[in-house]
Design an enzyme around this catalytic site. Structure first.
Site, PDB file in Angstrom:
ATOM      1  N   GLY A 130      72.134  82.377 -35.175  1.00  0.00           N
ATOM      2  CA  GLY A 130      72.389  82.348 -36.612  1.00  0.00           C
ATOM      3  C   GLY A 130      72.555  80.926 -37.107  1.00  0.00           C
ATOM      4  O   GLY A 130      71.722  80.048 -36.846  1.00  0.00           O
ATOM      5  N   TYR A 178      65.020  79.368 -29.388  1.00  0.00           N
ATOM      6  CA  TYR A 178      66.035  80.179 -30.071  1.00  0.00           C
ATOM      7  C   TYR A 178      66.300  81.472 -29.305  1.00  0.00           C
ATOM      8  O   TYR A 178      65.392  82.201 -28.909  1.00  0.00           O
ATOM      9  CB  TYR A 178      65.609  80.534 -31.499  1.00  0.00           C
ATOM     10  CG  TYR A 178      66.618  81.447 -32.179  1.00  0.00           C
ATOM     11  CD1 TYR A 178      67.888  80.976 -32.491  1.00  0.00           C
ATOM     12  CD2 TYR A 178      66.322  82.784 -32.447  1.00  0.00           C
ATOM     13  CE1 TYR A 178      68.828  81.794 -33.077  1.00  0.00           C
ATOM     14  CE2 TYR A 178      67.267  83.615 -33.035  1.00  0.00           C
ATOM     15  CZ  TYR A 178      68.516  83.121 -33.344  1.00  0.00           C
ATOM     16  OH  TYR A 178      69.465  83.938 -33.909  1.00  0.00           O
TER      17      TYR A 178
END
Length: 516
Positions: free
Chosen positions: A63, A56
């Site tokens: 998001g 990530y």
């Protein structure tokens, strides 16, 4: 520009350094340890970026779009795009000092070595601060969760040489032109760097730190004006005795009572002139000033503890840990900061309220114990300070509205991925307005109390030496004394500046010694 230099290391910063950079133009340098930590963390990010597994913020979207793996050929574009798309603020420009605090605090976290940003990006952040270049940041765009996203994005956009910024001369120009004029090369963002520049509580924290500095001055100023009002109303200073406050040992209460006692030392007005209208006790707004002011002081102390913890924090998502892991987390949530920002708005509103009640008492001939109506020279022909109190009351009324907590609200965003937010930026913005209003409210009480003390002195009564020092300093600052009606706004503006700049405290301390 202040030539003082703030060195940014790996372990946070201080409130004093934030104020020095934000308000006084202190220069910023990266320590050698910070540069080493930045380089070490970057090696970890580069190694993860080379692996096929998605990480990530390094090789994924953001998001609600975090499930998409991004190939190496698109990652630079990904980092540019997050900055460009998130620079979506609207509304009036945010003050220069707030933007500088925002940038400095983001640099503080970057320098911790937990974000994976390259040393050259951090150096560019320092160079922009030192050049006096201030990105154009707008009022609206942060929900106080996942960081102060839009405000920080506008700052990151400047690092890329895009968007608009204000130069040291105050002129707004394209950011690329300003960077070129100061010999600063725009940054080319790499994996994780765009995200790392956006994901922090830096805006709300910067505003908290500066509000605390302002409120420390205003609370000491309010102790002084409460003492002056007590004196002008011929009240008793017996309620300030330390033994009374020792049996209810809230620290701030004792401090405020001591400040008031020292201002009133040597007064010929307190507690000796009640023959015409005997009083067993003074009104709450006079008698309970230490309790109200002191409770606010204790709230400031708690808020300062929270600010200190946040100043020592590395807020990003994901973060690089010392063992080499890069982990997602929720540390960007602004709740701890948002709560205390709202607490401060509440106590500021109550302080403004009690100041206004004393002012009203000074102006009411039925409760002022012998002072002329509205402290007017020729009541009826002159209105005196009647409308000054109206202005003060309007400010107090707005303060009460501003005391409604922002942090009790939440509005979901990012397709319900970010489904609970802190609204800390909003809490900080309204607190700035509240602090401004509080300075004006204290200034009106000061103006009324000094006029009342001069009227008492004209009757042959002797004010405290500290009170006389305040009157002399305020008159020298341009706020005139008793007399026929005149254009009042300039006098009130002079009193406001006198309070806001700390000159009220400075006027009494040569007599009282340092006040807390």
């Amino acid at each position: 520009m202040d030539m003082h230099t703030v060195v940014v290391g790996t372990s946070g910063t201080t409130a004093e350094d934030v104020v020095a950079v934000a308000r006084h133009g202190a220069r910023v340098e990266l320590s050698a340890a910070a540069v080493e930590a930045l380089a070490a963390a970057r090696l970890i990010v580069d190694a993860l970026a080379a692996k096929p597994e998605p990480v990530y913020g390094v090789s994924t979207g953001f998001g609600a779009l975090a499930s998409r793996h991004i190939g190496t050929e698109l990652r630079a574009q990904l980092q540019r795009n997050i900055v460009r798309s998130h620079a979506a603020g609207m509304g009036p420009r945010v003050e220069r000092e707030v933007v500088r605090a925002l940038m400095f605090l983001r640099l503080k976290t970057v320098a911790s070595g937990h974000t994976g940003v390259r040393p050259e990006v951090a150096q560019t952040m320092a160079d922009v601060l030192n050049a006096g270049i201030t990105p154009v940041v707008h009022e609206y765009g942060s929900l106080g969760c996942s960081g102060d996203l839009a405000p920080l994005s506008h700052c990151a956009l400047t690092l890329m040489g895009e968007g608009e910024a204000e130069g040291p001369d105050g002129t707004v120009r394209p950011a690329g032109e300003l960077l070129a004029a100061h010999g600063i090369a725009p940054v080319e963002l790499r994996e994780k760097e765009g995200l790392a520049l956006l994901n922090g509580t830096d805006g709300m924290l910067g505003m908290l730190v500066m509000a605390l500095a302002d409120l420390r001055n205003l609370y000491t100023s309010a102790d002084i004006t409460a003492a002056l009002s007590l004196e002008a109303l011929l009240g008793t200073d017996k309620v300030l005795a330390p033994e009374l406050h020792a049996i209810r040992p809230h620290p701030g209460q004792g401090v405020s009572a001591d400040n008031m006692s020292r201002v009133l030392a040597g007064s010929g007005l307190t507690g000796h002139h009640q023959d015409d209208a005997p009083r067993v006790q003074d009104a709450y707004s006079v008698r309970c000033a230490p309790q109200v002011n002191g409770a606010g002081r204790d709230t400031l102390d708690y808020a300062a503890v929270v600010a200190g913890r946040e100043l020592a924090s590395s807020v990003d998502n994901p973060v690089v840990l010392p063992d080499g892991r890069v982990e997602s987390n929720g540390n960007f949530h602004g709740a701890p900061v948002a709560y205390v920002l709202d607490f401060l708005a509440i106590v500021a509103a109550d302080l403004g309220s009690i100041c206004e009640r004393r002012t009203d008492r000074l102006l009411d001939k039925n409760r002022s114990h012998g002072l002329p109506p509205f402290l007017a020279d020729d009541a009826g022909v002159d209105s005196g300070l009647m409308i000054a109190q109206y202005t003060q009351a309007a400010l107090v009324s707005e303060m009460k509205r501003l005391a409604v907590p922002a942090s009790a609200d939440s509005i979901p965003s990012s397709a319900m991925q970010e489904d609970h937010v802190s609204m800390g930026w909003s809490a900080a913005r309204k607190l700035r307005t509240a602090v401004d209003n509080l300075a004006r409210i204290v200034a009106v009480e000061l103006y009324a109390a000094t006029r009342a003390i001069e009227l008492r002195a004209a009757e042959g009564l002797t004010p405290a030496p500290a009170s006389e020092a305040v009157v002399a300093a305020l008159r020298a600052a341009g706020a005139e004394g008793p007399g026929p009606d005149r254009f009042l706004a300039p006098d009130l503006a002079a009193a406001d500046t006198f309070v806001r700049e700390g000159r009220l405290v400075a006027a009494v301390e040569p007599v009282t010694g340092p006040l807390a």
